[in-house]
Design an enzyme around this catalytic site. Sequence first.
Site, mmCIF file in Angstrom:
data_model
loop_
_atom_site.group_PDB
_atom_site.id
_atom_site.type_symbol
_atom_site.label_atom_id
_atom_site.label_comp_id
_atom_site.label_asym_id
_atom_site.label_seq_id
_atom_site.Cartn_x
_atom_site.Cartn_y
_atom_site.Cartn_z
ATOM 1 N N ASP A 233 0.852 -1.185 0.000
ATOM 2 C CA ASP A 233 0.000 0.000 0.000
ATOM 3 C C ASP A 233 0.885 1.232 0.000
ATOM 4 O O ASP A 233 1.946 1.250 0.631
ATOM 5 C CB ASP A 233 -0.964 -0.001 1.186
ATOM 6 N N ASP B 78 -9.811 3.735 5.711
ATOM 7 C CA ASP B 78 -8.743 3.674 6.696
ATOM 8 C C ASP B 78 -9.211 4.339 7.989
ATOM 9 O O ASP B 78 -9.312 5.560 8.077
ATOM 10 C CB ASP B 78 -7.506 4.385 6.132
ATOM 11 N N GLU C 43 -8.138 4.819 11.726
ATOM 12 C CA GLU C 43 -7.065 4.681 12.708
ATOM 13 C C GLU C 43 -6.974 5.930 13.573
ATOM 14 O O GLU C 43 -7.780 6.854 13.435
ATOM 15 C CB GLU C 43 -5.733 4.362 12.030
#
Length: 268
Positions: free
Chosen positions: A67, A156, A158
């Site tokens: 990634d 994503d 986080e």
Amino acid sequence: MSTVLAALTVGIPALALVLSSTAGAATGVPEPSHPGNDFAGSQILKHEGTSKSGVAATAARGTEGVDVSSHQGNVAWSTLRKSGVRLAYIKATESTSYTNTSFTQQYNGSYKAGIIRGAYHFATPNTSSGVTQAKYFLAHGGGWSKDGKTLPGALDMEYNPYGVACYGLSHQGMVNWIKDFSRTYKAKTRRDVVLYTSTNWWKTCTGNNSGFGKTNPLWVPHYGSSVGALPAGWTYQTMWQYTSAGATVGDHDRFNGNLDRVKALAKG
């Protein structure tokens, strides 16, 4: 009767509780100031660190992936493919104010090299709603096409790079935000978004919610020789980000299946 009107009938404290559990973003929160430094795992490293290197993961069954974000700039895709990489996720967007300046080279370059690729969005749930950010992601590279070479988009989730870990949202507020993003993405693409998140963050910020495991593929970061415990609701991971110190680009992933399963995910 609306939830807010209902809350008014029982007083201001109840209204505050309703508002604290919604998926709406706080007002007056500035847009990200260093989005080029925010990438899949950037905050996992800061908050959870790394154990031993993920070298042992290369012996695990599955398909090698990577990634990338603007942090890597132009990527040597032919080198990665020769090394065995067969899939890639590329950061496309963050909040509703940032697009990856290297996205075109990374997204198209991986495709031309014969690597199955997809795009991901770095979420900032305190700057705008899940619906708004999903629409921005879809409009700036996050779409999906049934060409067999494009993976469904990834979200994503986080630690907040700009403040408190959970962006000021309650457990239910965070769950609602993720649901809104996921529903908006699926309404447009008919695909369930892939969820990138660590087990520790998921426990801290959603209360270890188990409601996504049956629908959303899991991409989990854990930098060591094994994938570790998974968040509630998932019995297996679709992808494991096992190191941030891999060859050529740093972040390397292991897809939980052979290449034919990667192609199946791409085709939907």
